[in-house]
Scaffold this active site. Structure first.
Site, PDB file in Angstrom:
ATOM      1  N   TRP A 284       0.802  -1.134   0.167  1.00 50.80           N
ATOM      2  CA  TRP A 284       0.114  -0.137  -0.129  1.00 50.80           C
ATOM      3  C   TRP A 284       0.725   1.324   0.037  1.00 50.80           C
ATOM      4  O   TRP A 284       0.407   2.094  -0.737  1.00 50.80           O
ATOM      5  CB  TRP A 284      -0.926  -0.068   1.048  1.00 50.80           C
ATOM      6  CG  TRP A 284      -1.982  -1.234   1.089  1.00 50.80           C
ATOM      7  CD1 TRP A 284      -1.868  -2.194   1.978  1.00 50.80           C
ATOM      8  CD2 TRP A 284      -2.723  -1.528   0.004  1.00 50.80           C
ATOM      9  NE1 TRP A 284      -2.890  -3.279   1.473  1.00 50.80           N
ATOM     10  CE2 TRP A 284      -3.530  -2.720   0.075  1.00 50.80           C
ATOM     11  CE3 TRP A 284      -3.380  -0.449  -1.097  1.00 50.80           C
ATOM     12  CZ2 TRP A 284      -4.391  -2.914  -0.515  1.00 50.80           C
ATOM     13  CZ3 TRP A 284      -4.526  -1.055  -1.663  1.00 50.80           C
ATOM     14  CH2 TRP A 284      -5.002  -2.337  -1.410  1.00 50.80           C
TER      15      TRP A 284
ATOM     16  N   ASP B 126      -1.889   6.668   6.051  1.00 51.81           N
ATOM     17  CA  ASP B 126      -2.846   5.782   5.592  1.00 51.81           C
ATOM     18  C   ASP B 126      -3.241   4.720   7.077  1.00 51.81           C
ATOM     19  O   ASP B 126      -2.320   4.049   7.194  1.00 51.81           O
ATOM     20  CB  ASP B 126      -2.477   4.912   4.635  1.00 51.81           C
ATOM     21  CG  ASP B 126      -3.387   3.737   4.066  1.00 51.81           C
ATOM     22  OD1 ASP B 126      -4.341   3.494   4.724  1.00 51.81           O
ATOM     23  OD2 ASP B 126      -3.069   3.261   3.081  1.00 51.81           O
TER      24      ASP B 126
ATOM     25  N   LYS C  76     -11.971  -2.560   7.100  1.00 47.52           N
ATOM     26  CA  LYS C  76     -11.142  -3.542   8.099  1.00 47.52           C
ATOM     27  C   LYS C  76     -11.632  -3.666   9.478  1.00 47.52           C
ATOM     28  O   LYS C  76     -11.983  -4.599  10.147  1.00 47.52           O
ATOM     29  CB  LYS C  76      -9.844  -3.176   8.144  1.00 47.52           C
ATOM     30  CG  LYS C  76      -9.102  -3.432   6.701  1.00 47.52           C
ATOM     31  CD  LYS C  76      -9.333  -4.938   6.291  1.00 47.52           C
ATOM     32  CE  LYS C  76      -8.656  -6.020   7.142  1.00 47.52           C
ATOM     33  NZ  LYS C  76      -8.804  -7.409   6.729  1.00 47.52           N
TER      34      LYS C  76
END
Length: 240
Positions: A104, A173, A197
């Protein structure tokens, strides 16, 4: 969390397991949300019923995460992947520093145009098996911001602590571990997270941004990709 018979715990690097009681409440209210005569998917986002939902969602998030009034909370769309583009579009004018600790982090670096992206740490040589200490990072003086991924879902790499980077604009993030442990919001200037999540369904995106940072957003950006415009419109520039 107790699962119903036949259900499994999904801990993959994507949408995660949701509490059965949440799913059951959604099921029970899908036809008629709290006497409104319709589901949430059918009602006007300008109506009293939905405005109440929005207010309660923000209030709950502020309470859970300890978000001060000096930060704006935005519920946007497009997942963390859209934030990879929105962050540099809104704040990158010269140089921005990025630490890459996994997949990511690598994806976040790619949209770093029109400015210059400086990768201050990359764990590629060790196959992304660790995160650097904050003190070891050689950040660029005067950089527009420092971006990092607090937890990498695929590699499982986590910094395990909030940053202590005085004088640096910190963008994080936090998609895979937001609300999984207490954090000090004041250590961050902008936090973004896909909700799937820990917080809600895939597609919903949380952005927590220091209000003073919005003064740096240039005029003339596409409205949907403009944090300042989104904040001014209570994140409801279009239908949520």
């Amino acid at each position: 969390m107790v699962q119903a018979p036949g259900r499994v715990f999904n801990f993959s690097a994507g949408p995660g397991v949701m509490p059965v009681e949440v799913l059951e409440q959604a099921r029970d209210e899908i036809m008629n949300w709290q006497g409104a005569g319709m589901s949430v998917m059918e009602m006007s986002h300008r109506g009293k019923a939905f405005m109440k939902i929005a207010e309660e969602a923000e209030s709950s998030l502020r309470k859970l995460a300890g978000i001060p009034d000096s930060y704006k909370v935005l519920f946007l769309q497009g997942g963390a992947s859209l934030q990879f583009t929105m962050v540099p579009m809104n704040f990158l004018r010269g140089t921005a520093d990025y630490a890459v600790t996994g997949e990511w982090g690598k994806k976040a670096v790619k949209p770093g145009v029109p400015g210059t992206v400086n990768v201050v740490w990359d764990g590629k040589e060790s196959n992304y098996d660790r995160a650097p200490s904050y003190g070891s990072l050689k950040l660029t003086p005067g950089a527009d911001y420092f971006h990092f991924t607090l937890n990498e879902t695929i590699q499982g790499v986590d910094y395990m602590a909030d940053p202590d980077l005085t004088g640096t604009t910190v963008v994080c993030d936090m998609s895979s571990n937001i609300l999984s442990r207490p954090i000090d919001i004041s250590k961050y200037d902008l936090i973004y997270a896909g909700a799937q999540k820990n917080c809600g369904p895939a597609g919903a995106t949380i952005v927590i941004v220091r209000e003073s940072l919005l003064d740096r957003v240039p005029s003339g950006l596409p409205p949907m990709l403009d944090y300042k415009v989104q904040a001014e419109n209570g994140w409801m520039l279009n239908t949520p």
